[in-house]
Scaffold this active site. Sequence first.
Site, PDB file in Angstrom:
ATOM      1  N   CYS A 162      62.726 -50.521  -1.721  1.00 39.61           N
ATOM      2  CA  CYS A 162      63.930 -51.271  -2.087  1.00 39.61           C
ATOM      3  C   CYS A 162      64.813 -50.455  -3.027  1.00 39.61           C
ATOM      4  CB  CYS A 162      63.547 -52.593  -2.736  1.00 39.61           C
ATOM      5  SG  CYS A 162      64.954 -53.629  -3.174  1.00 39.61           S
TER       6      CYS A 162
ATOM      7  N   CYS B 247      58.581 -59.713  -3.417  1.00 36.32           N
ATOM      8  CA  CYS B 247      59.623 -60.730  -3.535  1.00 36.32           C
ATOM      9  C   CYS B 247      59.853 -61.527  -2.259  1.00 36.32           C
ATOM     10  CB  CYS B 247      60.930 -60.080  -3.995  1.00 36.32           C
ATOM     11  SG  CYS B 247      61.719 -59.000  -2.782  1.00 36.32           S
TER      12      CYS B 247
END
Length: 372
Positions: A101, A197
């Site tokens: 990410c 997440c």
Amino acid sequence: MRVLAAMSGGVDSAVAAARAVDAGHEVVGVHLALARNPQTLRAGARGCCTIEDAGDARRVADILGIPFYVWDLAERFQQDVIDDFVAEYKIGRTPNPCVRCNQKIKFAALLDKAVALGFDAVSTGHYAQMLDGPHGPELHRAVDMGKDQSYVLAVLPPDRLARSLFPLGDTRKEDVRIEAAERGLRVASKPDSHDICFISDGDTQGFLAKRLGEKPGPIVDSEGQQLGEHSGAYGFTVGQRRGLAIGTPAADGRPRYVLSIEPVSNTVVVGSAEELKVRAITGAEATWCAPVPEPGAAVSVQVRAHGREVPARVVSLGSSTGPGSGAGSLQTLPATVHVELDEPISGVATGQTLVLYRGTQVIGSSTISATA
């Protein structure tokens, strides 16, 4: 300097944005919408892409008096992080989605868009330090070692690091919360996000099973004797002890651990704690944040975001040809690195990130491709 402040809705990015304002920068806040359907995520989800988080970030921006926008990067996040995560597990590797990410979303898609819009840098709430060195900006560990995030930033090359601001690198987490409260930011006591997440319930195996389906195969020991059967090799990772569902105990009565995952034969190999130990690591797709160490150089390495640092020695470097600094020129770029550890470590899986340090400075990183 025009600074784009990435605001997740948490306390760290809020204080980082506030400090960028205090430093006199022209700051604009942006929240990254990374979930395709954020309204389906429960309040207080483990991630940083819920509607609740976007609202928290907007309220902080209002208090700071800065413009605020929400950028939809859900498609990029799906392709570069979630799809990559599933694909890596499918071939028996153990990826770190936070590393991906940072590499592909926050400091590629976000930073590229920021530069295209005329911003000079991106500010985030990561705990790491950028210090001036003889060869330019250097990435170092944070003062708060318990929160240090230099590991997940080690995939950033120098040109991206030069446009990155980490205002919290010299501060401890408890002091960040105190500062947030003093500034009147209600996120001061908001819990930290944790785990993966995009898997809000924390069930990684269930998440992968829905996408890859059941694929039964054998569980064998290091000599090839079958001990049991699994429903999908993707549900295991090197070093795993629990959930092996092996009915036959080891001859010495000691626990067994996952030693390797062989995707072609769909086999999970288990063995003893001693067999799990690794003394040498090879990494590919290297990114260098500092001058490349010579073979024989003493370094320290880390293979997990919160793993311990281990002394090591660079044995060899592999190379590939890439663009040089001059027009039309080529230069040799070290693309692989092989290190030998001063002491063995356990549970090292291919697909994890190998980060090299010299003291507190990040030297570079690579994706683990082999161990011995």
